[in-house]
Write a protein that holds these residues in place. Structure first.
Motif, PDB file in Angstrom:
ATOM      1  N   CYS A  13      -7.455   0.017  -6.686  1.00  0.00           N
ATOM      2  CA  CYS A  13      -6.199   0.241  -5.961  1.00  0.00           C
ATOM      3  C   CYS A  13      -5.021   0.152  -6.933  1.00  0.00           C
ATOM      4  O   CYS A  13      -4.842  -0.873  -7.592  1.00  0.00           O
ATOM      5  CB  CYS A  13      -6.035  -0.793  -4.851  1.00  0.00           C
ATOM      6  N   CYS A  25      -9.058   3.898  -1.849  1.00  0.00           N
ATOM      7  CA  CYS A  25     -10.002   2.964  -1.223  1.00  0.00           C
ATOM      8  C   CYS A  25     -10.909   3.694  -0.241  1.00  0.00           C
ATOM      9  O   CYS A  25     -12.118   3.463  -0.209  1.00  0.00           O
ATOM     10  CB  CYS A  25      -9.256   1.824  -0.539  1.00  0.00           C
ATOM     11  N   GLY A  66      -5.057   6.550  -0.867  1.00  0.00           N
ATOM     12  CA  GLY A  66      -6.350   6.968  -0.331  1.00  0.00           C
ATOM     13  C   GLY A  66      -7.544   6.673  -1.215  1.00  0.00           C
ATOM     14  O   GLY A  66      -8.672   6.992  -0.852  1.00  0.00           O
ATOM     15  N   CYS A  95       0.853  -1.195   0.000  1.00  0.00           N
ATOM     16  CA  CYS A  95       0.000   0.000   0.000  1.00  0.00           C
ATOM     17  C   CYS A  95       0.884   1.239   0.000  1.00  0.00           C
ATOM     18  O   CYS A  95       1.859   1.332   0.755  1.00  0.00           O
ATOM     19  CB  CYS A  95      -0.896   0.001   1.243  1.00  0.00           C
TER      20      CYS A  95
HETATM   21 FE1  F3S Z   1      -3.357   1.792  -0.230  1.00  0.00          FE
HETATM   22 FE2  F3S Z   1      -4.498   0.952  -2.404  1.00  0.00          FE
HETATM   23 FE3  F3S Z   1      -5.920   2.099  -0.558  1.00  0.00          FE
HETATM   24  S1  F3S Z   1      -2.524   1.955  -2.261  1.00  0.00           S
HETATM   25  S2  F3S Z   1      -4.530   3.552   0.406  1.00  0.00           S
HETATM   26  S3  F3S Z   1      -4.834   0.176  -0.375  1.00  0.00           S
HETATM   27  S4  F3S Z   1      -6.223   2.277  -2.745  1.00  0.00           S
END
Ligand code: F3S
Length: 75
Positions: A61, A17, A15, A11
């Motif tokens: 994502c 998600c 943001g 990750c």
């Molecule tokens: Fe991370 Fe993906 Fe959410 S990079 S902040 S899990 S959209």
């Protein structure tokens, strides 16, 4: 049922998600996402009425860090 977890190793805290599914995701103090329902343990089924948002967030994502499975993710 669907279980979900954010892979915090990949990750990047974009943001996306949280923007798509604020009931499911939040960002922690390091700016990384987690599943609010069970503090990113991946052991609590996502409520059915949130599954669509969850799937969309996972698809959007940029680093494919949202893991979805039909079983608990407590590995
Ligand atoms: Fe991370 Fe993906 Fe959410 S990079 S902040 S899990 S959209």
């Amino acid at each position: 049922a669907l279980y979900a977890k954010v892979d915090v190793d990949t990750c990047i805290g974009c943001g996306n998600c949280e923007g798509i599914a604020p009931d499911i995701f939040d960002l922690d103090e390091e700016g990384l996402a987690y599943i609010k329902l069970d503090d990113n343990q991946g052991v609590t089924p996502i409520p059915e009425d949130q599954e669509e948002d969850l799937r969309e967030a996972a698809e959007e994502c940029p680093t494919s860090s949202i893991v979805l499975q039909g079983h608990p993710l407590n590995d």
